[in-house]
Write a protein that holds these residues in place. Structure first.
Motif, PDB file in Angstrom:
ATOM      1  N   TYR A  47       0.860  -1.178   0.000  1.00 31.59           N
ATOM      2  CA  TYR A  47       0.000   0.000   0.000  1.00 31.59           C
ATOM      3  C   TYR A  47       0.900   1.234   0.000  1.00 31.59           C
ATOM      4  N   GLY A  48       0.451   2.284  -0.649  1.00 28.03           N
ATOM      5  CA  GLY A  48       1.205   3.522  -0.608  1.00 28.03           C
ATOM      6  C   GLY A  48       1.342   4.072   0.785  1.00 28.03           C
ATOM      7  N   PHE A  49       0.253   4.024   1.567  1.00 28.43           N
ATOM      8  CA  PHE A  49       0.299   4.597   2.918  1.00 28.43           C
ATOM      9  C   PHE A  49       1.150   3.774   3.875  1.00 28.43           C
ATOM     10  N   GLY A  51       4.196   2.838   2.948  1.00 30.48           N
ATOM     11  CA  GLY A  51       5.574   3.095   2.552  1.00 30.48           C
ATOM     12  C   GLY A  51       6.011   2.437   1.273  1.00 30.48           C
ATOM     13  N   ASN A  52       5.085   1.778   0.563  1.00 35.69           N
ATOM     14  CA  ASN A  52       5.464   1.167  -0.708  1.00 35.69           C
ATOM     15  C   ASN A  52       5.517   2.256  -1.779  1.00 35.69           C
ATOM     16  N   LYS A  53       6.701   2.542  -2.277  1.00 36.49           N
ATOM     17  CA  LYS A  53       6.878   3.678  -3.169  1.00 36.49           C
ATOM     18  C   LYS A  53       6.617   3.345  -4.629  1.00 36.49           C
ATOM     19  N   HIS A  54       6.321   2.088  -4.930  1.00 37.59           N
ATOM     20  CA  HIS A  54       6.047   1.697  -6.314  1.00 37.59           C
ATOM     21  C   HIS A  54       4.558   1.565  -6.605  1.00 37.59           C
ATOM     22  N   LEU A  55       3.803   1.115  -5.625  1.00 33.92           N
ATOM     23  CA  LEU A  55       2.384   0.856  -5.836  1.00 33.92           C
ATOM     24  C   LEU A  55       1.576   2.148  -5.818  1.00 33.92           C
ATOM     25  N   ASN A  56       0.605   2.229  -6.718  1.00 34.44           N
ATOM     26  CA  ASN A  56      -0.296   3.369  -6.781  1.00 34.44           C
ATOM     27  C   ASN A  56      -1.638   2.955  -6.166  1.00 34.44           C
ATOM     28  N   THR A  57      -1.882   3.377  -4.909  1.00 33.87           N
ATOM     29  CA  THR A  57      -3.127   3.028  -4.213  1.00 33.87           C
ATOM     30  C   THR A  57      -3.772   4.289  -3.641  1.00 33.87           C
ATOM     31  N   PRO A  58      -4.132   5.251  -4.479  1.00 35.26           N
ATOM     32  CA  PRO A  58      -4.638   6.535  -3.960  1.00 35.26           C
ATOM     33  C   PRO A  58      -5.935   6.411  -3.183  1.00 35.26           C
ATOM     34  N   ASN A  59      -6.815   5.484  -3.573  1.00 40.88           N
ATOM     35  CA  ASN A  59      -8.098   5.365  -2.879  1.00 40.88           C
ATOM     36  C   ASN A  59      -7.953   4.709  -1.514  1.00 40.88           C
ATOM     37  N   LEU A  60      -7.073   3.723  -1.420  1.00 37.77           N
ATOM     38  CA  LEU A  60      -6.802   3.120  -0.116  1.00 37.77           C
ATOM     39  C   LEU A  60      -6.034   4.090   0.770  1.00 37.77           C
ATOM     40  N   ASP A  61      -5.135   4.863   0.176  1.00 40.23           N
ATOM     41  CA  ASP A  61      -4.424   5.879   0.949  1.00 40.23           C
ATOM     42  C   ASP A  61      -5.411   6.896   1.519  1.00 40.23           C
ATOM     43  N   ALA A  62      -6.381   7.303   0.697  1.00 39.74           N
ATOM     44  CA  ALA A  62      -7.383   8.270   1.157  1.00 39.74           C
ATOM     45  C   ALA A  62      -8.290   7.654   2.217  1.00 39.74           C
ATOM     46  N   MET A  63      -8.622   6.366   2.051  1.00 47.96           N
ATOM     47  CA  MET A  63      -9.434   5.677   3.050  1.00 47.96           C
ATOM     48  C   MET A  63      -8.721   5.660   4.395  1.00 47.96           C
ATOM     49  N   ALA A  64      -7.412   5.368   4.368  1.00 51.04           N
ATOM     50  CA  ALA A  64      -6.636   5.342   5.607  1.00 51.04           C
ATOM     51  C   ALA A  64      -6.569   6.720   6.242  1.00 51.04           C
ATOM     52  N   ALA A  65      -6.456   7.760   5.410  1.00 51.58           N
ATOM     53  CA  ALA A  65      -6.376   9.127   5.944  1.00 51.58           C
ATOM     54  C   ALA A  65      -7.708   9.571   6.555  1.00 51.58           C
ATOM     55  N   ARG A  66      -8.813   9.135   5.964  1.00 51.38           N
ATOM     56  CA  ARG A  66     -10.139   9.518   6.468  1.00 51.38           C
ATOM     57  C   ARG A  66     -10.601   8.640   7.620  1.00 51.38           C
ATOM     58  N   GLY A  67     -10.000   7.455   7.732  1.00 50.02           N
ATOM     59  CA  GLY A  67     -10.469   6.486   8.710  1.00 50.02           C
ATOM     60  C   GLY A  67      -9.498   6.282   9.854  1.00 50.02           C
ATOM     61  N   GLU A 268      -3.682  -2.463  -7.911  1.00 50.09           N
ATOM     62  CA  GLU A 268      -4.202  -1.148  -8.298  1.00 50.09           C
ATOM     63  C   GLU A 268      -5.636  -1.253  -8.791  1.00 50.09           C
ATOM     64  N   ASN A 269      -5.973  -2.357  -9.451  1.00 49.36           N
ATOM     65  CA  ASN A 269      -7.366  -2.572  -9.862  1.00 49.36           C
ATOM     66  C   ASN A 269      -8.286  -2.669  -8.647  1.00 49.36           C
ATOM     67  N   ILE A 270      -7.828  -3.323  -7.583  1.00 50.76           N
ATOM     68  CA  ILE A 270      -8.596  -3.357  -6.332  1.00 50.76           C
ATOM     69  C   ILE A 270      -8.783  -1.944  -5.812  1.00 50.76           C
ATOM     70  N   ASP A 271      -7.715  -1.166  -5.835  1.00 51.67           N
ATOM     71  CA  ASP A 271      -7.780   0.216  -5.360  1.00 51.67           C
ATOM     72  C   ASP A 271      -8.801   1.027  -6.157  1.00 51.67           C
ATOM     73  N   GLN A 272      -8.840   0.844  -7.453  1.00 48.01           N
ATOM     74  CA  GLN A 272      -9.821   1.548  -8.276  1.00 48.01           C
ATOM     75  C   GLN A 272     -11.242   1.199  -7.846  1.00 48.01           C
TER      76      GLN A 272
END
Length: 595
Positions: A47-49, A51-67, A268-272
């Motif tokens: 997951y990006g949040f 510390g994985n610097k290669h994976l693009n998981t913006p929606n999961l990152d946002a979920m973690a930030a909001r939750g 990333e498809n899961i994240d979408q």
């Protein structure tokens, strides 16, 4: 459903004691929905949040930030044990589901799932994706409290339990909708989410609360069928350092990079789809009052980045048994809350009950505790506890084998029976490199004692604790029973479990004797002119010779007798003997009830 299980579901009392909290501060005008999402073989740092610097998981990152998030959340080393813990709130060694295949991944039907507790309370319950706790009655999800079911069989698409019509297809897969085989259109993960979102939208339109379990089979292999545009994106990246170490130093070639690009594309498809989920919740007015829980089922399915730790799927190092736990519930949880207390998969059952206000059945014993206070950061003090995790191959567990005891600061691991365990200080040694058992013998002895007590307890849940449950045949809820290599008990003489030349048998209970059709499907050898089939169901035996142009045969209108039976099918081609791929038992007429 058995009388015992009905009593468990109908009788109830509120969860109490320290670990429980009140839900009285929730907005009473709106019911609480729960969406439980678990991915398959995605590691705890994919997951990006995290510390994985290669994976693009913006929606999961946002979920973690909001939750809210628990930073030290534990799961089992492999998938079936995690799923049994998750569904029952009990250690999987109590449930008979101890491994991932050859008859060891079927859960005792007397176990009570979270869906079986929520459904009588008015919840509409659905599962979308992977079940992996039994494919035949009475172990299917629809037999265990789920009212809407869209799943694949076995442990994943592309495994021997797949129907021949869609074997291995992640795109346009053949799935099972409420027990009926169905040809689907689209990519499997998209299908699960789309159907789940339609399910909750329909329920919201009728003001009915929803519990749904979205369990993707991605990013589990096989890896031949993935979102191609995303695969190309990741394959174009330099993934040399995507593993927590320099992959070039391990003399790996681009085959490993290709596999990683495929795994990342599935993630990333899961994240979408996570993004689509929150958009739909907002559209239907269920955003604020829906608790969304996200976790992965075990460590990564191969070498990948695991933070400061080490390990992967199958092992009890931190990399193999850690997951994220992200909880998103705007009505109740403060954005960005992070808690460092340890917790595990079996804690989610009582947590969901508390969140929904649904009572726990009186006679139901849970191993998990309500962790909602941790997610709310309302636990000023929290009792010390120990978590127990173990998995290895075999018809029954062996003590001190690939096992771990985890406390808030320390961890005891056991590799093999009759070998001493190792003690690690996770605060100062997250990679578990320095064994402290000789420096802290009293602590090592205490954690070993705790493990021994736990192992003896879970192993004595039933008199025949690790005997597999039997598949029931002839029940009106499943007119045709399909026997696959997923659920057979390995018998030899060659191969292991799923290999071409493997042999196995199935333990069944025929509820109604009488007339049946038995269809056998098998793989043929090249240039083989004739195949001999020998089928035994208990003492009843049937034989046939199949011509070269066929890979299946039906024994029509054979008589089978009620009661406990063993099914064995031998496929003989020349000098080679092997087992079948699939066996179908179809009840043709009413018969005598089982004694």
């Amino acid at each position: 459903m058995s009388v015992v299980k009905c009593l468990l579901v109908l009788s109830s009392c509120f969860i109490s004691q320290f670990f429980c909290c009140s839900i009285t501060d929730a907005k009473e005008a709106k019911h609480v929905n729960v969406i439980l999402i678990m991915t398959d073989d995605q590691g705890g740092w994919d997951y990006g949040f995290m510390g994985n610097k290669h994976l693009n998981t913006p929606n999961l990152d946002a979920m973690a930030a909001r939750g809210a998030r628990l930073n030290r959340f534990y799961v089992s080393p492999v998938c079936t044990p995690t799923r049994a813990n998750l569904m029952t709130g009990r250690y999987n060694y109590r449930t008979r589901a101890i491994d991932t295949y050859i008859g060891r991944a079927m859960m005792e039907p007397e176990e009570v799932t979270i869906a079986e507790v929520l459904a009588p309370a008015g919840y509409q319950t659905g599962i979308f994706g992977k079940w992996h706790l039994g494919d035949s009655y009475p172990m299917r999800p629809q037999d265990q409290g789920f009212q809407e079911v869209l799943v694949h069989r076995g442990g994943g698409i592309g495994q021997p339990s797949d129907p021949p019509e869609g074997a291995g297809q992640y795109t346009d897969p053949v799935l099972f909708h409420n027990g009926e085989q169905k040809q689907m259109k689209g990519y499997c993960t998209d299908i699960y989410f789309d159907n789940a979102l339609n399910f909750i939208e329909q329920n919201e339109s009728q003001n009915k609360p929803t519990f749904m379990y979205i369990a993707t089979n991605a990013p589990h292999g096989p890896f031949h069928d993935v979102p191609e545009d995303l695969r190309k994106k990741y394959l174009a990246m330099d993934l040399t350092d995507a593993y927590g170490f320099d992959m070039n130093s391990r003399r790996k070639n681009k085959k490993q990079f290709d596999r990683t690009s495929r795994v990342f594309s599935m993630i990333e498809n899961i994240d979408q789809n996570i993004g689509k989920l929150f958009q739909r919740l907002k559209k239907i007015g269920a955003y604020e009052n829906t608790l969304v829980l996200f976790l992965n089922d075990n460590g990564p399915n191969g070498p990948r980045f695991v933070g400061a730790h080490r390990g992967m799927k199958g092992g009890v190092n931190e990399g193999g048994i850690r997951s994220v736990l992200v909880a998103h519930w705007p009505d109740q949880l403060k954005a960005g809350a992070v808690n460092e207390q340890i917790a595990a998969h079996y804690d989610l059952f009582p947590t969901i009950l508390t969140a929904t206000g649904v009572e726990k059945p009186k006679t139901l014993d849970l191993d998990g505790v309500n962790i909602l206070p941790l997610l709310k950061n309302e636990a000023a003090s929290w009792p010390d506890r120990s978590l127990f995790l173990q998995w290895h191959r075999g018809d029954q567990p062996t003590p001190h084998t690939n096992a771990a005891v985890v406390t808030q600061n320390f961890k005891m691991t056991f590799s093999k029976q009759n070998e001493p365990g190792k003690l690690f200080d996770l605060r100062n040694d997250p990679a578990e490199k320095r064994d402290l058992s000789s420096e802290k013998p009293a602590l090592a002895k205490d954690l070993t004692r705790q493990y021994d007590t736990w192992f003896a307890d879970v192993s004595s849940t039933r008199p025949d604790n690790y005997a597999p449950p039997r598949i029931h045949v002839g029940n009106v809820k499943e007119p045709t029973t399909v026997l696959t290599r997923q659920d057979w008990r390995y018998a030899g003489p060659k191969g292991k479990g799923w290999t071409r030349d493997a042999r196995g048998h199935w333990l069944i209970h025929i509820e109604q004797g009488g007339s049946y059709d038995i269809k056998v499907q098998f793989k043929k050898q090249q240039d083989q002119k004739e195949t001999e089939l020998a089928v035994s169901v208990g003492k009843d035996q049937f034989h046939a010779k199949v011509p070269a142009d066929s890979s299946e045969y039906v024994f029509h209108n054979v008589t089978l007798h009620p009661g406990k039976q063993t099914v064995d099918v031998k496929v003989t081609e020349g000098e080679t003997e092997r087992g079948p791929m699939l066996v179908y038992l179809t009840k043709k007429s009413a018969g005598n009830s089982a004694p």
